[in-house]
Write a protein that holds these residues in place. Structure first.
Motif, mmCIF file in Angstrom:
data_model
loop_
_atom_site.group_PDB
_atom_site.id
_atom_site.type_symbol
_atom_site.label_atom_id
_atom_site.label_comp_id
_atom_site.label_asym_id
_atom_site.label_seq_id
_atom_site.Cartn_x
_atom_site.Cartn_y
_atom_site.Cartn_z
ATOM 1 N N SER A 193 0.830 -1.203 0.000
ATOM 2 C CA SER A 193 0.000 0.000 0.000
ATOM 3 C C SER A 193 0.865 1.255 0.000
ATOM 4 N N HIS A 194 0.267 2.338 -0.376
ATOM 5 C CA HIS A 194 0.952 3.633 -0.400
ATOM 6 C C HIS A 194 1.417 4.002 1.008
ATOM 7 N N GLU A 195 0.596 3.711 2.010
ATOM 8 C CA GLU A 195 0.949 4.038 3.391
ATOM 9 C C GLU A 195 2.175 3.257 3.849
ATOM 10 N N GLU A 196 2.266 1.977 3.448
ATOM 11 C CA GLU A 196 3.435 1.171 3.815
ATOM 12 C C GLU A 196 4.703 1.704 3.167
ATOM 13 N N VAL A 197 4.589 2.143 1.941
ATOM 14 C CA VAL A 197 5.752 2.705 1.240
ATOM 15 C C VAL A 197 6.202 3.981 1.923
ATOM 16 N N GLU A 198 5.259 4.857 2.216
ATOM 17 C CA GLU A 198 5.608 6.116 2.882
ATOM 18 C C GLU A 198 6.225 5.869 4.252
ATOM 19 N N ALA A 199 5.694 4.904 5.006
ATOM 20 C CA ALA A 199 6.247 4.589 6.325
ATOM 21 C C ALA A 199 7.674 4.058 6.201
ATOM 22 N N ALA A 200 7.920 3.188 5.200
ATOM 23 C CA ALA A 200 9.267 2.653 4.995
ATOM 24 C C ALA A 200 10.236 3.752 4.587
ATOM 25 N N LEU A 201 9.803 4.657 3.720
ATOM 26 C CA LEU A 201 10.662 5.773 3.310
ATOM 27 C C LEU A 201 10.974 6.685 4.488
ATOM 28 N N GLU A 202 9.978 6.952 5.306
ATOM 29 C CA GLU A 202 10.187 7.815 6.472
ATOM 30 C C GLU A 202 11.151 7.160 7.460
ATOM 31 N N MET B 209 13.554 5.091 6.691
ATOM 32 C CA MET B 209 14.893 5.184 6.093
ATOM 33 C C MET B 209 15.465 6.580 6.261
ATOM 34 N N ARG B 210 14.603 7.585 6.109
ATOM 35 C CA ARG B 210 15.067 8.972 6.276
ATOM 36 C C ARG B 210 15.522 9.220 7.710
ATOM 37 N N ARG B 211 14.784 8.668 8.675
ATOM 38 C CA ARG B 211 15.150 8.856 10.080
ATOM 39 C C ARG B 211 16.476 8.181 10.398
ATOM 40 N N GLU B 212 16.758 7.045 9.751
ATOM 41 C CA GLU B 212 18.010 6.336 9.975
ATOM 42 C C GLU B 212 19.181 7.057 9.307
ATOM 43 N N GLY B 213 18.895 7.963 8.401
ATOM 44 C CA GLY B 213 19.955 8.713 7.741
ATOM 45 C C GLY B 213 20.568 8.013 6.557
ATOM 46 N N ARG B 214 19.842 7.104 5.961
ATOM 47 C CA ARG B 214 20.384 6.409 4.790
ATOM 48 C C ARG B 214 20.164 7.188 3.551
#
Length: 59
Positions: free
Chosen positions: A43-52, A54-59
Motif C-alpha cells: 500500500s501507499h501508506e506502507e511505502v511512505e512509512a518505509a521511506l520515512e 529510512m530517512r530517520r536512519e539517515g540512509r
C-alpha cells in the motif's frame, strides 16, 4: 598469440544471432520491461512509512 590465432579463436567462439527470445515473464510498462508482481500488493501508506523510517536512519 598471433593475429591469425586471435581471429580463429574469435570465429570459433562466435555464435550467430538467432531469433531473439522474448522473456515471457517481462511486461512492458512504458519504456521499461518489468517483472510482474507475484507477491502481495504494497500500500501507499506502507511505502511512505518505509521511506520515512529510512530517512530517520539517515540512509
Amino acid at each position: 598469440m598471433s593475429v591469425t590465432q586471435i581471429v580463429e579463436e574469435a570465429l570459433r567462439a562466435y555464435q550467430p544471432a538467432g531469433i531473439p527470445a522474448r522473456p515471457s515473464s517481462l511486461v512492458r510498462k512504458g519504456p521499461l520491461l518489468v517483472v510482474p508482481a507475484s507477491s502481495r500488493k504494497v500500500s501507499h501508506e506502507e511505502v511512505e512509512a518505509a521511506l520515512e523510517a529510512m530517512r530517520r536512519e539517515g540512509r
